[in-house]
Structure formats: C-alpha cells, structure tokens
Design a protein around this motif. Sequence first.
Motif, mmCIF file in Angstrom:
data_model
loop_
_atom_site.group_PDB
_atom_site.id
_atom_site.type_symbol
_atom_site.label_atom_id
_atom_site.label_comp_id
_atom_site.label_asym_id
_atom_site.label_seq_id
_atom_site.Cartn_x
_atom_site.Cartn_y
_atom_site.Cartn_z
ATOM 1 N N PRO A 206 0.812 -1.215 0.000
ATOM 2 C CA PRO A 206 0.000 0.000 0.000
ATOM 3 C C PRO A 206 0.848 1.268 0.000
ATOM 4 N N PHE A 207 0.261 2.359 -0.462
ATOM 5 C CA PHE A 207 0.975 3.636 -0.503
ATOM 6 C C PHE A 207 1.221 4.189 0.896
ATOM 7 N N ASP A 208 0.421 3.749 1.872
ATOM 8 C CA ASP A 208 0.522 4.283 3.228
ATOM 9 C C ASP A 208 0.778 3.186 4.253
ATOM 10 N N GLY A 209 1.477 2.145 3.844
ATOM 11 C CA GLY A 209 1.709 1.013 4.725
ATOM 12 C C GLY A 209 2.605 1.347 5.896
ATOM 13 N N ARG A 210 2.340 0.663 7.011
ATOM 14 C CA ARG A 210 3.166 0.832 8.209
ATOM 15 C C ARG A 210 3.122 -0.466 9.026
ATOM 16 N N ILE A 211 3.869 -0.514 10.085
ATOM 17 C CA ILE A 211 3.965 -1.747 10.866
ATOM 18 C C ILE A 211 2.588 -2.151 11.400
ATOM 19 N N ASP A 212 2.393 -3.458 11.491
ATOM 20 C CA ASP A 212 1.193 -4.056 12.089
ATOM 21 C C ASP A 212 -0.102 -3.695 11.372
ATOM 22 N N ASP A 213 -0.037 -3.458 10.066
ATOM 23 C CA ASP A 213 -1.256 -3.210 9.283
ATOM 24 C C ASP A 213 -1.923 -4.513 8.847
ATOM 25 N N PHE A 214 -1.123 -5.563 8.643
ATOM 26 C CA PHE A 214 -1.598 -6.850 8.148
ATOM 27 C C PHE A 214 -2.305 -6.717 6.793
ATOM 28 N N PHE A 215 -1.733 -5.900 5.922
ATOM 29 C CA PHE A 215 -2.195 -5.763 4.547
ATOM 30 C C PHE A 215 -2.047 -7.113 3.839
ATOM 31 N N ASP B 139 -8.074 7.591 9.789
ATOM 32 C CA ASP B 139 -8.791 8.692 10.439
ATOM 33 C C ASP B 139 -9.948 8.202 11.311
ATOM 34 N N GLU B 140 -10.393 6.956 11.085
ATOM 35 C CA GLU B 140 -11.497 6.416 11.877
ATOM 36 C C GLU B 140 -11.042 5.893 13.232
ATOM 37 N N GLY B 141 -9.735 5.624 13.384
ATOM 38 C CA GLY B 141 -9.255 5.160 14.672
ATOM 39 C C GLY B 141 -8.128 4.151 14.550
ATOM 40 N N ARG B 142 -7.591 3.732 15.692
ATOM 41 C CA ARG B 142 -6.524 2.740 15.738
ATOM 42 C C ARG B 142 -7.093 1.359 15.411
ATOM 43 N N ASP B 143 -6.423 0.659 14.505
ATOM 44 C CA ASP B 143 -6.868 -0.662 14.055
ATOM 45 C C ASP B 143 -8.287 -0.620 13.485
ATOM 46 N N ALA B 144 -8.702 0.533 12.977
ATOM 47 C CA ALA B 144 -10.039 0.637 12.382
ATOM 48 C C ALA B 144 -10.131 -0.206 11.122
ATOM 49 N N GLY B 145 -9.034 -0.284 10.377
ATOM 50 C CA GLY B 145 -8.986 -1.144 9.202
ATOM 51 C C GLY B 145 -9.372 -0.442 7.915
ATOM 52 N N SER B 146 -8.815 -0.940 6.822
ATOM 53 C CA SER B 146 -9.080 -0.387 5.496
ATOM 54 C C SER B 146 -9.149 -1.503 4.471
ATOM 55 N N VAL B 147 -9.829 -1.224 3.365
ATOM 56 C CA VAL B 147 -9.831 -2.099 2.191
ATOM 57 C C VAL B 147 -9.343 -1.284 1.008
ATOM 58 N N TYR B 148 -8.385 -1.832 0.291
ATOM 59 C CA TYR B 148 -7.779 -1.159 -0.851
ATOM 60 C C TYR B 148 -8.284 -1.800 -2.147
ATOM 61 N N SER B 149 -8.611 -0.959 -3.106
ATOM 62 C CA SER B 149 -9.040 -1.420 -4.418
ATOM 63 C C SER B 149 -7.945 -1.121 -5.433
ATOM 64 N N TYR B 150 -7.598 -2.131 -6.226
ATOM 65 C CA TYR B 150 -6.614 -1.990 -7.303
ATOM 66 C C TYR B 150 -7.273 -2.421 -8.609
ATOM 67 N N THR B 151 -6.996 -1.707 -9.669
ATOM 68 C CA THR B 151 -7.581 -2.017 -10.975
ATOM 69 C C THR B 151 -6.499 -2.040 -12.040
ATOM 70 N N ARG B 152 -6.833 -2.621 -13.184
ATOM 71 C CA ARG B 152 -5.943 -2.600 -14.343
ATOM 72 C C ARG B 152 -6.798 -2.589 -15.606
ATOM 73 N N PRO B 153 -6.291 -1.997 -16.679
ATOM 74 C CA PRO B 153 -7.096 -1.861 -17.901
ATOM 75 C C PRO B 153 -7.246 -3.156 -18.684
ATOM 76 N N ASP B 154 -6.280 -4.057 -18.547
ATOM 77 C CA ASP B 154 -6.331 -5.324 -19.258
ATOM 78 C C ASP B 154 -5.533 -6.354 -18.478
ATOM 79 N N PHE C 55 -3.216 1.229 -7.826
ATOM 80 C CA PHE C 55 -4.111 1.637 -6.742
ATOM 81 C C PHE C 55 -5.258 2.488 -7.284
ATOM 82 N N SER C 56 -6.471 2.220 -6.793
ATOM 83 C CA SER C 56 -7.642 2.978 -7.204
ATOM 84 C C SER C 56 -8.253 3.745 -6.032
#
Length: 290
Positions: free
Chosen positions: A186-195, A218-233, A240-241
């Motif tokens: 991820p573009f904003d990865g850091r320790i203990d993210d478990f991406f 911004d939602e909080g500690r260990d709030a969690g995120s989902v990343y979307s990635y796309t490609r044209p073909d 990253f999207s």
Amino acid sequence: RRIPNDLNLVDANGDPRNFPILLDRTSFGYSVDITADAEAIIVGAPFALNGRGYAAHFQLLGGNWQNGDVFLTILFDPEPNEDEEFGISVVLDGDAILIGAHQEIVDRNFQPGVAFFYSSVTANAVTLKPEDRNDGDAFGIDADMQRDTIVIGAQSDQADGRRSGAVFVIIRRANGAFEEFQKIVPFDGRIDDFFGFSVALSENRLILLIGSPEHDNDEGRDAGSVYSYTRPDRNSQFQFSRRFTACGSDNQQFFGESVAFGGGIALMGGINGASSSSSGIVVRVRRADL
C-alpha cells in the motif's frame, strides 16, 4: 454431508498415508470455497492434526448435494509439520485447487509460508512461494484465483516494516509455468497493518480487493481499510484505485477482515461494528465504484 469415518487417505501427491485414527474434524470449515457451477466444494481444517491441517475436496458426480453421489479427496501437506496450518485458505476454480499454508517451514526455523497448486494436468502439487520472502511473512494467509491469475496475501511481509503486509500476483502461463507478476504494497503502509489478510479478485481479473484490518486511519486505531486496485487489461499490472474505510467506525473495528466479489457487487467486512459494538459490519460496494 458429513465426512465418513472410514477413508483411504492420500497426500497431495497421491501417496498413501497411514492414518489409523478417525479424521480430526478440529477447525473443519475454517475456510471454504465452491466452484461457479456448484459441483465442487473444498473445505479447510488448518488447525487439525496438531496444526498440520488438511483440506477436503468434495465433487458432485450425480444428483444433488443432499443425496447424490459425491467423490471425496482428502489433501494433506506433502511434507507436513506441526503448526504449518495447511488449509488456512482454500480456493477452487474449475479443476484447479489452491491451498495456503501460511506457516510452512521452508528451511529449519524459517517459516515464510507457501501455497500449493493442484490441477488435473499436474501430477504433483506445485509449491508457490515468492522470491522475496522472510521468516514469518504468512504467505498464503488468504488467496484467490481466476483462471490464469492467482493472488496470495502475505499479511506479515516486512516491506513497510514489521507485519505491514503485501500481496503477490502470480500468473500461470500456457506452458504450465508460474511467474511472479507483481508484488503489491500500500501507498501508506506501516507496521502491524496486516495488509493482505484478505484478498478477492473479480471474475474478469481486472479488480483486486485487499483487506488491511489493523490499519490505523482517520477512523481510529486498528479501524482497518480495504484497498481497491484495478488494471485496464489482463496483461497490465494492478494500480491503486481507492481506499475504503467504514464510516463512523472507531478503534479496533478491523474493517477488511473479509472481502468478496459476486456479480457486480463487492463486500467488505469488519468484525466489530461502530462504537466497538460486537455486531460487526458489512459494506456493499458496486463494482463501478471500485
């Protein structure tokens, strides 16, 4: 349908296994998948057999799942050790099977994790492992597969620090060879993210969802995120999207513990709801918004 007690057991390479006791059903159902035609099911039991694990592959030969003929194959790690947790992730795509063992010992005291690929055209299990691997990467914690494209999470990869996580895209070429096509961090990865704790690939292989359930945002500690990635073909690498968070969440929601695709819809789950309630949360997103 229940697993019968009397089984002729073989390992993933088809070799007979001496297994005189009843099959250990501990954690049976921890991971599951089903083919698009609903004629085959795979179920993982990663914590069974003192953590050696196994996977049960059920194939419907006729009739229906309630009373039809079912062919059962039990798959084991070709070189099992305790606590390797073979079956932590399982994937079916046609006649292809992918099974993760995120604590697999590759060398003594070196446990980066692996995934095993099987199909009707491979005589033995094919072991998939990234070129860039370290002890404790947890490669294989989750996986998905659509035809020639395989995605495998390594939630504890150290690309952005301890347990920051990464996802690997592997291509199965027409000649049967496997190529490590891309490593995603991820573009904003850091320790203990478990991406990479959860991954899902769209049916057309153009959209990839990756859960990072302990990402601080911004939602909080260990709030969690989902990343979307796309490609044209399908010959291009993923880019990253968007990054999704659960609006109104707070500390330790762990949003991104699960992700899934179905038709034109994506689902993203977190085990704790807003204000740390125990109800959990699932967010539905249209494919067009990914």
